[in-house]
Design an enzyme around this catalytic site. Sequence first.
Site, mmCIF file in Angstrom:
data_model
loop_
_atom_site.group_PDB
_atom_site.id
_atom_site.type_symbol
_atom_site.label_atom_id
_atom_site.label_comp_id
_atom_site.label_asym_id
_atom_site.label_seq_id
_atom_site.Cartn_x
_atom_site.Cartn_y
_atom_site.Cartn_z
ATOM 1 N N TYR A 1 -0.712 8.595 -1.837
ATOM 2 C CA TYR A 1 -0.822 8.439 -3.283
ATOM 3 C C TYR A 1 -2.006 9.253 -3.831
ATOM 4 O O TYR A 1 -2.056 9.538 -5.014
ATOM 5 C CB TYR A 1 -1.088 6.958 -3.634
ATOM 6 C CG TYR A 1 0.097 6.022 -3.626
ATOM 7 C CD1 TYR A 1 1.392 6.447 -3.329
ATOM 8 C CD2 TYR A 1 -0.086 4.669 -3.943
ATOM 9 C CE1 TYR A 1 2.457 5.550 -3.332
ATOM 10 C CE2 TYR A 1 0.982 3.776 -3.955
ATOM 11 C CZ TYR A 1 2.250 4.215 -3.647
ATOM 12 O OH TYR A 1 3.294 3.323 -3.658
ATOM 13 N N GLU B 1 -1.753 7.561 9.206
ATOM 14 C CA GLU B 1 -0.309 7.259 9.172
ATOM 15 C C GLU B 1 0.340 7.645 10.506
ATOM 16 O O GLU B 1 1.296 7.014 10.941
ATOM 17 C CB GLU B 1 0.367 8.034 8.029
ATOM 18 C CG GLU B 1 0.044 7.507 6.645
ATOM 19 C CD GLU B 1 0.684 6.153 6.345
ATOM 20 O OE1 GLU B 1 1.869 5.969 6.659
ATOM 21 O OE2 GLU B 1 -0.014 5.277 5.804
ATOM 22 N N CYS C 1 -4.521 -1.335 -1.952
ATOM 23 C CA CYS C 1 -4.672 0.116 -2.109
ATOM 24 C C CYS C 1 -5.589 0.378 -3.302
ATOM 25 O O CYS C 1 -5.292 -0.055 -4.419
ATOM 26 C CB CYS C 1 -3.292 0.728 -2.355
ATOM 27 S SG CYS C 1 -3.319 2.501 -2.658
ATOM 28 N N ASN C 2 -6.677 1.082 -3.056
ATOM 29 C CA ASN C 2 -7.608 1.393 -4.142
ATOM 30 C C ASN C 2 -6.988 2.355 -5.150
ATOM 31 O O ASN C 2 -7.200 2.239 -6.356
ATOM 32 C CB ASN C 2 -8.876 2.030 -3.561
ATOM 33 C CG ASN C 2 -9.639 1.075 -2.670
ATOM 34 O OD1 ASN C 2 -10.560 0.402 -3.111
ATOM 35 N ND2 ASN C 2 -9.255 0.993 -1.405
ATOM 36 N N THR C 3 -6.212 3.309 -4.644
ATOM 37 C CA THR C 3 -5.623 4.331 -5.521
ATOM 38 C C THR C 3 -4.589 3.693 -6.451
ATOM 39 O O THR C 3 -4.548 4.003 -7.651
ATOM 40 C CB THR C 3 -4.963 5.426 -4.656
ATOM 41 O OG1 THR C 3 -5.868 5.795 -3.611
ATOM 42 C CG2 THR C 3 -4.619 6.644 -5.485
ATOM 43 N N HIS D 1 -7.017 2.715 4.169
ATOM 44 C CA HIS D 1 -6.736 3.318 5.469
ATOM 45 C C HIS D 1 -8.009 3.473 6.322
ATOM 46 O O HIS D 1 -7.956 3.442 7.542
ATOM 47 C CB HIS D 1 -6.131 4.722 5.294
ATOM 48 C CG HIS D 1 -4.678 4.739 4.910
ATOM 49 N ND1 HIS D 1 -4.243 4.393 3.652
ATOM 50 C CD2 HIS D 1 -3.565 5.085 5.620
ATOM 51 C CE1 HIS D 1 -2.915 4.529 3.608
ATOM 52 N NE2 HIS D 1 -2.482 4.944 4.783
ATOM 53 N N CYS E 1 -10.950 3.386 0.591
ATOM 54 C CA CYS E 1 -9.499 3.534 0.763
ATOM 55 C C CYS E 1 -9.132 2.615 1.919
ATOM 56 O O CYS E 1 -9.842 2.576 2.932
ATOM 57 C CB CYS E 1 -9.172 4.988 1.098
ATOM 58 S SG CYS E 1 -7.496 5.249 1.742
ATOM 59 N N ASP F 1 0.874 -1.180 0.000
ATOM 60 C CA ASP F 1 0.000 0.000 0.000
ATOM 61 C C ASP F 1 0.908 1.225 0.000
ATOM 62 O O ASP F 1 2.118 1.124 0.214
ATOM 63 C CB ASP F 1 -0.880 -0.025 1.270
ATOM 64 C CG ASP F 1 -1.771 1.214 1.404
ATOM 65 O OD1 ASP F 1 -2.353 1.642 0.382
ATOM 66 O OD2 ASP F 1 -1.892 1.755 2.515
ATOM 67 N N SER F 2 0.293 2.390 -0.200
ATOM 68 C CA SER F 2 1.047 3.644 -0.102
ATOM 69 C C SER F 2 1.608 3.851 1.303
ATOM 70 O O SER F 2 2.525 4.635 1.498
ATOM 71 C CB SER F 2 0.119 4.817 -0.422
ATOM 72 O OG SER F 2 -0.944 4.855 0.519
HETATM 73 N N1 DGL Z 1 -4.708 3.333 1.091
HETATM 74 C C1 DGL Z 1 -4.876 3.883 -0.187
HETATM 75 C C2 DGL Z 1 -6.145 3.510 -0.894
HETATM 76 O O1 DGL Z 1 -6.694 2.470 -0.631
HETATM 77 C C3 DGL Z 1 -4.331 5.219 -0.571
HETATM 78 C C4 DGL Z 1 -4.120 6.278 0.429
HETATM 79 C C5 DGL Z 1 -3.243 7.366 -0.102
HETATM 80 O O2 DGL Z 1 -2.033 7.137 -0.098
HETATM 81 O O3 DGL Z 1 -3.728 8.416 -0.524
HETATM 82 O O4 DGL Z 1 -6.620 4.219 -1.736
#
Ligand code: DGL
Length: 264
Positions: free
Chosen positions: A43, A153, A74-76, A187, A185, A11-12
């Site tokens: 991200y 974070e 990570c979705n992004t 997180h 997301c 993940d990011s």
């Molecule tokens: N955890 C990430 C997601 O699922 C991205 C969070 C980020 O780095 O902006 O999209």
Amino acid sequence: MPDQAPIGVFDSGVGGLTVLHEIRARLPQESLIYLADCGHVPYGEKTPEFIRARCHSIADFMLGRGAKALVIACNTATAAAAADLREAYPQVPIVAMEPAVKPAAEATRSGTVGVLATTGTLKSARFAALLDRFASDVRVITQPCPGLVERIEAGDLSGPQTRDLLRGFVQPLLAEGCDTLILGCTHYPFLKPLLRELVPADVSLIDTGAAVARQLERLLLAREMTASGPARAPEFWTTGAVENMQGVMPVLWGSAEKVDFFAG
Ligand code: DGL
């Protein structure tokens, strides 16, 4: 023959640990490597080109450590790079993830669904295609959440800053009549206890961590790549400051862990 090689999950940052929890619960016999790209988090506001380059570097690293499969937790990163990674490593099972639009569209009673996600996910062609496919009969209100990932974070899951930010993102969705909120997301599931305080009890919160673990299991079974166990202790890596990630592991993973630095 069981395949004892580890599964690489990334993940990011530390958000993908919500997915790692689900994988460990579903597949306790599998060894896991987790990489948090904390040197480049978030991200959500970065370009797809930048995220693709990061994902290639991380995938190379994990495959170099012997990973038999990859999970883009990570979705992004999925929106920016899943297709690219699958093309680059056609022989590697790759599980990716996207906001749970289909289950939310099926679950809503008010007909209005809210999506909390990063700007990158919400702007992506992949997300637009997801709405076209599964949300033609419901109203979908999207809400980017800049700043929220940084709070997680920092391990701040319930302090005043996190609470104010989250309230500001959720209230407009409730005002529009959303009865189902998609946590788009990885997180955000860490904020479920706080969200439960901020939204009425009949509002459903939907995330995809458990579905990702099930999909990973299906892929490994189909390719006869499951491990027989016992699993090795998970490896944790970060591209950011090791002490930062070590500091939040007890809160986000439930135990203190050794974390190593990856300079890629
Ligand atoms: N955890 C990430 C997601 O699922 C991205 C969070 C980020 O780095 O902006 O999209």
